[in-house]
Enzyme design. Structure first.
Site, PDB file in Angstrom:
ATOM      1  N   LYS A 251       0.941  -1.110   0.061  1.00  0.00           N
ATOM      2  CA  LYS A 251       0.174   0.290  -0.038  1.00  0.00           C
ATOM      3  C   LYS A 251       0.983   1.322   0.043  1.00  0.00           C
ATOM      4  O   LYS A 251       0.703   2.381  -0.627  1.00  0.00           O
ATOM      5  CB  LYS A 251      -0.879   0.123   1.290  1.00  0.00           C
ATOM      6  CG  LYS A 251      -1.858  -1.014   1.139  1.00  0.00           C
ATOM      7  CD  LYS A 251      -3.052  -0.582   2.248  1.00  0.00           C
ATOM      8  CE  LYS A 251      -2.607  -0.645   3.766  1.00  0.00           C
ATOM      9  NZ  LYS A 251      -2.113  -2.297   3.943  1.00  0.00           N
TER      10      LYS A 251
ATOM     11  N   GLY B 164      -5.530   2.720  13.264  1.00  0.00           N
ATOM     12  CA  GLY B 164      -5.855   2.364  11.834  1.00  0.00           C
ATOM     13  C   GLY B 164      -5.768   3.374  10.994  1.00  0.00           C
ATOM     14  O   GLY B 164      -5.740   3.227   9.576  1.00  0.00           O
TER      15      GLY B 164
ATOM     16  N   CYS C 104     -13.155   3.177  15.174  1.00  0.00           N
ATOM     17  CA  CYS C 104     -12.062   2.323  14.960  1.00  0.00           C
ATOM     18  C   CYS C 104     -11.093   2.206  16.302  1.00  0.00           C
ATOM     19  O   CYS C 104     -10.522   1.469  16.560  1.00  0.00           O
ATOM     20  CB  CYS C 104     -11.112   2.631  13.828  1.00  0.00           C
ATOM     21  SG  CYS C 104     -10.177   4.006  13.973  1.00  0.00           S
TER      22      CYS C 104
END
Lengths: 138, 765
Positions: free
Chosen positions: B85, B384, B175
């Site tokens: 990524k 996250g 999250c």
């Protein structure tokens, strides 16, 4: 056709070598794989007629995958990007290092065997259309 | 073009010989690759735009475009390597469908391009009208852990200090809210005591519901490097299903969903039973507490030991699905006084109807053994999003928070911030004046029409919120006035009345704060496409049109991000949250707060490493977030999950991410290499459950809960290896909205939803 500069050509040869490299550990000790030893224990490696196949029998491209505009192999997004796997990812329990520890022929040798989980960087690719096309130019 | 095989082989042999001697990741071939870049390419640093690890990247730009990205060798976080990524950062800005012009929805439902003046005038007029008619709480802002610090700070200042509403929430509620409340309840101050340096000296790593190999790949790499340096290092991986992390761990243990509450108490019981706890540390530095109806009370040590008797390994092993012998052995490893221990956790623990309790239980183990606030010993919550910590938590972009752990419910805290903002006393509304609404409650109000408008910024709630069927009709009715700032069309832009094209990452200046308290700065390196503008510019322009010029003086223009950061920094000084100066951030690869006299803090609460600890602290340890300097060991009982498999819905559904896609996939799916790696969401089934359903790889199944259903392709593979009775589905795919199926239950203390556990059935489709 765009001419590839000397710098790019030199780099290209290097990349084709490392183009499918995947760094890992965990190879069975003392065993030698690659073309000198014939097929790897899981059935991958060079075939008698000079091709290279993965353990699943998938043919590994050997150098005719250059994007002429960028001078990059099709599996490399930009200069310095980790090459995507040009072959299918096969059974999870097979070590990439079975082929890529010693390499040979068109099988590249990993330059960084200390990196244990290859697919964090070198990801498999499916033959599907882009989600959305890209304007990126390397 | 093809290269003759002979030439190729010659080149291969030469390079192979060279490569064999290359000792480090920075290989010759990489330098040679970069030498092929345009001669005018310039490299500049930026933290990664994806997860909360905060890896350092370097970005090569040429003629106003990104041409390459590499890992930043000077970054102490990732030391030169990125994940798939991270390398995709170079391409994520260049999807052909980038939004480049403001768009306004027409009466027939189509969107028409508009000028910025038209779009911003429309928003300002509409919001002024709504506020005049229904009061400040008619409007709201829904933001993001991907907001830069200046973006979150501008939103916070505008809505609470200008408009006068507490209707501000980020997607970060979804999250890591449970981690925040966990830290606050245990230490009285948010964020981890330690840092990533702990990964370099720990002996044992306990991973509790964290698939680090895929979700925080470079941090897991750092742990693996530690393991390679010392064969005695062990990685113990607890999870409810098998995943890529298994390949690097020494031991993988599956537990039944939700039984982490049992497992962690069993660990604590074994520590006590075997005298592996540090009683002197416990007595000197902790209080023991439990919740009661409407409050909490202290307990004695003996009462806590008695409480733990219900959780002996023998009593809970069957529920957990592990053997009592394994639980005992692993807990003893944790308690070994000679070993440094790191615990990591993320969504498995946080997205849990008792996520706060589970977080407290992690801290309990470290406090009971004194394995906290010293090198190699760390209860470490992984986040996250790139600035969930730096922006949402530290700037406080939640309905109930203000900068640096201040609360809107606290009159002194409101007054302190009003003074910095140069606003009259009473400007920031109390919870009585403007009721608090956490994320899912806010979306309930938006769907019900009690809040009339929302500005969604850097988030995709119509894909990421749980139980979407419960709100979609309300949001779709057409009465809600929704503004969406984004870089690409998303599920959420479909419901917008105004779409604003946003710049992203290095198309603007910004700062992110990562999981280890490190604040990192990045420059604007390239212009955004078309008319796209930064979200902070968008907020400030509309605020000014509505008359809030005083909040964002014209004199700040040209250096808006710097001025906002400097004012935010004032809020942090003297609070133990002191962030670095703007100049220090520009000059470094980030610094970990509290930054005192220019010096960062690696381990908090320990006077050896933390200058905020008082000179009088016993043994140099002071948990200064609590007024008595003592952290809290919390007695947390087992509580049943909100929903569990039944005869009709016999399977657990767990949702999450995959390595190559980030959150709702809006950026990563537009990177061709990432998309082609995982082009669609699959449902991962065990072989037995697939056989029961009569399906095999590639077949379609319909997944149904009492809330909704979705149909997708089956995978039974070994990288994501689920046990019988559990299915896993990633949520990145907008064509397969698994959040139609997920339940909306939240933790009653953190209001964070449980995306990891609900009951479903599957049928061949």
């Amino acid at each position: 056709m765009k001419k590839i500069s000397n710098t790019k050509t030199s780099w290209l040869l290097t990349t084709l070598l490392v183009a499918v490299l995947v760094g890992i550990t965990g190879c069975a000790d003392g065993e030698v794989f690659g073309p000198e030893a014939g097929m790897t224990p899981d059935g991958g490696g060079p075939t008698p007629d000079g091709d290279v196949v993965t353990p699943d029998g998938d043919m590994v491209p050997d150098g005719d995958i250059i994007d002429v505009d960028s001078g990059l192999p099709a599996n490399v997004a930009f200069f310095g990007a980790p090459p995507a796997m040009p072959h299918k990812a096969y059974s999870c329990n097979v070590d990439c290092l079975n082929c890529h520890k010693t390499g040979g022929g068109t099988i590249p040798v990993t330059t960084h065997p200390e990196r244990m989980i290859c697919v964090q960087c070198h990801i498999p690719q499916q033959d599907v259309a882009n989600f959305v096309d890209t304007n990126f130019k390397p | 073009m093809s290269i003759p095989r002979r030439t190729f082989l010659k080149g291969s042999a030469a390079v192979a010989a060279g490569a064999a001697t290359a000792p480090m990741f920075k290989d010759t071939w990489l330098s040679e690759a970069h030498a092929a870049l345009p001669t005018d390419a310039v490299w500049n640093k930026a933290p990664c735009r994806f997860c909360g690890a905060g890896c350092g990247a370097e970005v090569a730009t040429s003629k106003g475009r990104i041409v390459a990205v590499r890992g930043d060798e000077q970054s102490p976080v990732n030391k030169g390597l990125l994940c798939a990524k991270g390398y995709g950062l170079a391409l994520m800005l260049y999807g052909k469908d980038r939004l480049t012009k403001p768009q306004i929805k027409q009466p027939d439902g189509t969107f028409k391009d508009a000028t910025w003046e038209e779009a911003l005038d429309l928003i300002a007029t509409k919001w002024k009208d709504l506020i005049a008619k229904d009061g400040p709480d008619a409007v709201s802002i829904y933001g993001s852990g991907q907001w830069t610090i200046p973006e979150g700070y501008a939103a916070q200042k505008w809505i609470k200090g200008g408009i006068g509403s507490n209707n501000l929430e980020p997607n970060a509620r979804l999250c890591m809210a449970s981690a925040v409340v966990g830290f606050l309840k245990t230490y009285g101050i948010d964020e981890p005591p330690g840092c990533y340096d702990d990964f370099d000296t720990a002996d044992y790593f306990f991973l509790w519901g964290a698939n680090m190999a895929e979700m925080h790949p470079m941090l897991f790499n750092r742990i693996l490097q530690r393991k390679q340096a010392d064969a005695n290092v062990k990685i113990i991986n607890f999870s409810t299903f098998g995943h890529l992390t298994d390949q690097g761990a020494d031991e993988n243990h599956l537990f039944v969903p939700h039984t982490d509450l049992y497992l962690l108490n069993a660990f604590a019981q074994v520590l006590v039973e075997n005298d592996l706890h540090d009683k002197a540390f416990i007595d000197a530095h902790t209080n023991i507490m439990k919740d009661t109806d409407g409050g909490s009370v202290t307990m004695t040590w003996d009462e806590y030991v008695t409480f733990l008797q219900d959780y002996t390994p023998d009593k809970v092993a069957a529920q957990i699905g592990m053997s009592a012998a394994d639980i005992t052995r692993l807990a003893k490893m944790f308690g070994d006084p000679a070993k440094n221990c790191v615990s990591t956790w993320t969504m498995g623990a946080n997205q849990h109807t008792r996520g706060v309790w589970v977080n407290n239980q992690f801290h309990n183990l470290h406090l009971m053994t004194g394995k906290v606030s010293k090198p190699g010993n760390s209860p470490f919550s992984l986040t996250g999003q790139p600035s969930a910590c730096g922006t949402c938590r530290e700037v406080g972009t939640f309905t109930h928070r203000l900068p640096s752990d201040r609360l809107v419910a606290n009159a002194d805290h409101r007054a302190e911030i009003e003074a910095i903002w140069n606003l009259p006393s009473g400007t920031i509304p109390s919870p009585t004046d403007s009721p608090l609404a956490h994320a899912t409650a806010l979306w309930g109000k938006l769907a019900a029409g009690t809040v009339k408008s929302v500005w969604v910024s850097v988030s995709n709630p119509m894909q990421s919120l749980p139980n979407l069927n419960a709100i979609r009709d309300g949001v779709d009715k057409g009465e809600l006035f929704m503004i969406v700032s984004d870089m690409y069309p998303t599920e959420t832009t479909k419901y917008a009345d105004v779409i604003l094209p946003s710049s992203c990452w290095v198309e603007k200046e910004g700062m992110f704060g990562n999981s280890e308290r490190r604040t990192q700065h990045f420059d604007k390196m390239i212009d955004p496409p078309g008319d796209a503008k930064s979200d902070v510019w968008q907020f400030v322009e509309v605020a000014r049109k509505m008359g809030y010029d005083n909040l964002f003086p014209k004199s700040w223009d040209g250096d808006l991000e710097k001025n906002l950061y400097n004012e935010y920094r004032e809020c942090t000084l003297g609070t133990h949250h002191d962030v670095a100066t703007y100049d220090d951030l520009k000059a470094t690869r980030g610094l970990r707060w509290p930054v005192i006299n220019g010096k960062e803090t690696k381990w908090r609460f320990n006077s050896k490493y933390d200058s905020e600890v008082s000179a009088s602290a016993v043994d140099g340890i002071e948990f200064y977030g609590k007024s008595d300097g003592k952290a809290v060991i919390w007695a947390r009982p087992y509580e049943a999950p909100a929903e569990a498999p039944s005869t009709e819905y016999p399977l657990w559904l767990c949702t999450g991410r995959v390595l190559v896609h980030w959150h709702t996939g809006t950026m990563t799916r537009r990177v061709p290499q990432l998309h082609k790696s995982v082009p669609e969401a699959l449902v991962y089934l065990s072989n037995n459950d697939a056989a029961t359903a009569g399906v095999t790889d590639g077949d379609m199944v319909k997944i149904t809960s009492i809330r909704g259903s979705v149909t997708m392709k089956v995978a039974t593979e070994c990288q994501t290896k689920v046990p019988d009775g559990l299915i896993f589905v990633p949520f990145f795919d907008e064509s397969k909205l698994i959040n139609d199926v997920v339940l909306g239950a939240v933790d009653p203390q953190s209001f964070q939803p449980d995306y990891k556990k609900c009951a479903v059935k599957i049928e061949k489709a």
